[in-house]
Design an enzyme around this catalytic site. Structure first.
Site, PDB file in Angstrom:
ATOM      1  N   GLU A 180       0.812  -1.221   0.000  1.00  0.00           N
ATOM      2  CA  GLU A 180       0.000   0.000   0.000  1.00  0.00           C
ATOM      3  C   GLU A 180       0.845   1.271   0.000  1.00  0.00           C
ATOM      4  O   GLU A 180       0.485   2.261  -0.637  1.00  0.00           O
ATOM      5  CB  GLU A 180      -0.953   0.002   1.200  1.00  0.00           C
ATOM      6  CG  GLU A 180      -2.166  -0.902   1.067  1.00  0.00           C
ATOM      7  CD  GLU A 180      -1.835  -2.365   1.326  1.00  0.00           C
ATOM      8  OE1 GLU A 180      -0.698  -2.656   1.730  1.00  0.00           O
ATOM      9  OE2 GLU A 180      -2.718  -3.225   1.132  1.00  0.00           O
TER      10      GLU A 180
ATOM     11  N   HIS B  27     -10.963  -5.453   8.265  1.00  0.00           N
ATOM     12  CA  HIS B  27     -11.874  -5.575   7.117  1.00  0.00           C
ATOM     13  C   HIS B  27     -13.180  -4.810   7.346  1.00  0.00           C
ATOM     14  O   HIS B  27     -14.032  -4.781   6.461  1.00  0.00           O
ATOM     15  CB  HIS B  27     -12.229  -7.042   6.849  1.00  0.00           C
ATOM     16  CG  HIS B  27     -11.070  -7.885   6.436  1.00  0.00           C
ATOM     17  ND1 HIS B  27     -10.088  -8.274   7.296  1.00  0.00           N
ATOM     18  CD2 HIS B  27     -10.730  -8.407   5.232  1.00  0.00           C
ATOM     19  CE1 HIS B  27      -9.198  -9.020   6.655  1.00  0.00           C
ATOM     20  NE2 HIS B  27      -9.554  -9.112   5.405  1.00  0.00           N
TER      21      HIS B  27
END
Length: 352
Positions: A63, A132
């Site tokens: 990322e 998540h």
């Protein structure tokens, strides 16, 4: 074919990305598995085949590297759109976002713009664990130089993603993942609109209920349930979390005298605290009751089987509404700092 179609929320975002790619060759999508797979949630499904591998780019699982590459592309005049697979995966790129993305325009005295859009599926409700199902919006709202938005309907999903990509400012675009399959009409010919204005999702006169993203629909359900008891709730959809459209909220609170703010993120330091404080500063003499927050708890996101206790639901939001109206509610028994209720006199009237 009509320009208005019935689309799922996720497909409305896809349509917005497609429109942006078609309108400007400098728009580039980047992310893990967004090309060949079409993204974890299939939001970019088919776009690589339609626009090519140079404009819909599968990236390594890194990322910080994705974000750093996007910063370089923005310097070179592109409009990169970065996808973070899940909310909790954004932290490896956090330094890039707050140290580079947010500050470059100011650091260069306005010489370099940073038209970068960061798509983050966020929030709970899909049965996934921590990393998540998180709601990290407060980090980004607190960082000057970033715009933060979150749509609540398919039309907003289409409108806001195009507006974010067209903006010369960096925009964090928070997608309520549990609403991806909600359907609604989307005007695919709608003109671009500016980022910033909130919307009145439902008019009301007794309580102002402010929410954004996934909880707007829950708040509308709360308004319907309250109406059956004769309580009129005005629901305001923020759309933009940074900056916040305080004008619409203030106008509503000055009419209703009561404010409830709902979000899934934890309570401490959350956006609800900022809105409650600002409204209290600006509307103190119009308030009939202290503003109330209905939020997630200050805990790491719980296991999937417990998340329904964590995410504010219809009952918890209605408890907040009852609280500002001075009606009995379950929050009294849960909060040791809840103020005492007026005692009922023998004749049924209230006494101090």
């Amino acid at each position: 074919m009509s320009a208005t179609q019935d689309l799922a929320f996720g497909k409305a975002i896809t349509a917005g990305l497609r429109a942006a790619l078609a309108a400007d060759e400098k728009v580039v999508l980047m992310g893990e598995d967004i090309g060949t797979l079409g993204g974890v949630f299939r939001i970019t499904d088919g776009l690589m085949e339609e626009f090519g591998r140079d404009r819909v780019v599968d990236t390594p699982l890194a990322e910080s590297g994705i974000m750093g590459t996007a910063v370089g592309l923005a310097y070179a005049g592109y409009r990169p759109v970065v996808e973070i697979q899940f909310d909790g995966f954004v932290y490896p790129s956090f330094d890039q976002i707050v140290s580079q993305v947010a500050k470059t325009h100011f650091r260069t005295g306005g010489a370099v713009r940073m038209p970068l859009t960061i798509r983050i599926p966020f929030g709970g409700g899909i049965g996934s664990p921590e990393h998540h199902s998180e709601s990290p919006e407060a980090y980004f709202v607190h960082t000057a130089g970033l715009r933060v938005v979150s749509p609540s309907t398919p039309q907003e999903g289409f409108d806001l993603i195009r507006a974010a990509i067209a903006s010369d400012d960096p925009v964090v675009y928070l997608e309520p993942k549990r609403r991806y399959h909600d359907r609604g009409p989307v005007d695919l010919a709608a003109p671009l609109r500016p980022l910033g204005p909130a919307a009145t999702a439902a008019p009301g006169t007794d309580v102002t209920l402010v929410a954004y993203g996934p909880l707007v629909r829950t708040c509308l359900q709360a308004a319907e349930a309250a109406a059956a008891e004769g309580i009129s709730i005005e629901v305001i959809d923020l759309r933009s979390l940074a900056p916040v459209d305080y004008g619409l909220i203030e106008a509503s609170v000055r009419r209703t005298g009561r404010l409830v703010v709902a979000h899934e993120a934890g309570r401490t330091g959350g956006l609800g605290a900022e809105i409650a404080a600002t409204v209290t500063e600006r509307c103190f003499h119009w308030l009939e009751h202290a503003p109330v927050r209905v939020t997630g708890f200050d805990i790491p996101y719980p296991p999937a089987k417990l998340e329904h206790h964590h995410v504010p639901d219809l009952d918890r939001i209605l408890d907040g509404v009852d609280w500002v109206l001075g009606r009995p509610n379950s929050l009294d028994s849960l909060d040791p700092f809840a103020p005492p209720r007026p005692l009922a006199a023998a004749d049924g009237t209230e006494r101090a």
